[in-house]
Design an enzyme around this catalytic site. Structure first.
Site, short mmCIF file in Angstrom:
data_model
loop_
_atom_site.label_atom_id
_atom_site.label_comp_id
_atom_site.label_asym_id
_atom_site.label_seq_id
_atom_site.Cartn_x
_atom_site.Cartn_y
_atom_site.Cartn_z
N ASP A 183 -1.93 0.98 7.32
CA ASP A 183 -1.69 0.89 6.48
C ASP A 183 -1.03 -0.45 5.67
O ASP A 183 -0.73 -0.86 4.91
CB ASP A 183 0.20 2.06 6.34
CG ASP A 183 0.00 3.15 6.36
OD1 ASP A 183 -1.17 3.69 5.71
OD2 ASP A 183 0.06 3.60 7.29
N ASP A 200 0.76 -1.16 -0.25
CA ASP A 200 -0.09 0.07 0.26
C ASP A 200 0.61 1.35 0.05
O ASP A 200 1.26 2.18 0.98
CB ASP A 200 -0.80 0.11 1.29
CG ASP A 200 -1.69 1.30 1.12
OD1 ASP A 200 -2.47 1.36 -0.01
OD2 ASP A 200 -1.92 2.36 2.14
N GLU A 260 -1.74 -1.49 -4.91
CA GLU A 260 -2.69 -1.15 -4.68
C GLU A 260 -2.36 0.41 -6.30
O GLU A 260 -1.44 1.16 -6.00
CB GLU A 260 -2.43 -0.09 -3.67
CG GLU A 260 -3.84 0.27 -3.11
CD GLU A 260 -4.38 1.00 -2.12
OE1 GLU A 260 -5.39 2.36 -2.05
OE2 GLU A 260 -4.28 0.44 -1.30
#
Length: 167
Positions: free
Chosen positions: A143, A11, A71
């Site tokens: 996160d 991420d 992502e």
């Protein structure tokens, strides 16, 4: 015998880049590790990107994943923020590529749909489901939960060819 595939989820972020590693054996997922890369926001942009690159390189070396998921950058109302986030994502993707990992890219909506069952889930719902799906993961920051969610999504959606090549 079913092969075990190790997947690294990322991420990306300029301040905090989450990472998470899962193993998939058949339909079963198991937590391996997770964490957050935090770079000093006072550093020049190039140094911050180098920090992300170096950390992802080390995580890939240490955990030896077979594939990775990352992502995609959500383009929001602030193009400057999106551009900076894209640079962090690029640093992470370059590290993954140089580690010879196949990298699958997933929209945030697809990740949420894979983990929670709805593409409009909030961060609390994502973290709840990650903890539910990976109970051995223990406590984690948002996160890291998002990165583990990305790894779970990759486990569900990685192209079969990627999985065959990784096994």
């Amino acid at each position: 015998m079913t092969a075990t595939i190790r997947i690294l989820g990322v991420d990306p972020g300029l301040r905090h880049t989450g990472w998470g590693v899962v193993e998939q054996t058949g339909a079963r997922l198991a937590h391996v590790a997770h964490g957050v890369i935090s770079v000093d926001p006072g550093l020049e942009m190039a140094a911050r990107l180098a920090g992300i690159f170096t950390a992802i390189t080390e995580i890939a070396r240490l955990h030896a994943p077979h594939a990775a998921g990352i992502e995609e950058t959500l383009v929001n109302a602030n193009p400057r923020s999106a551009l900076k986030l894209g640079q962090a994502r690029g640093a992470a993707m370059a590290a993954l590529s140089l580690a010879s990992l196949p990298v699958a890219e997933f929209a945030p909506r697809k990740i949420k749909l894979s983990v929670v069952g709805t593409g409009t889930a909030d961060k609390t719902q994502v973290m709840f489901m990650v903890k539910r799906l990976l109970p051995r993961a223990g406590e984690m920051k948002e996160d890291a939960a998002d990165a583990l969610a990305c790894a779970i999504c990759a486990a569900h959606h990685l192209p079969l060819e990627m999985k065959r090549g990784a096994a």
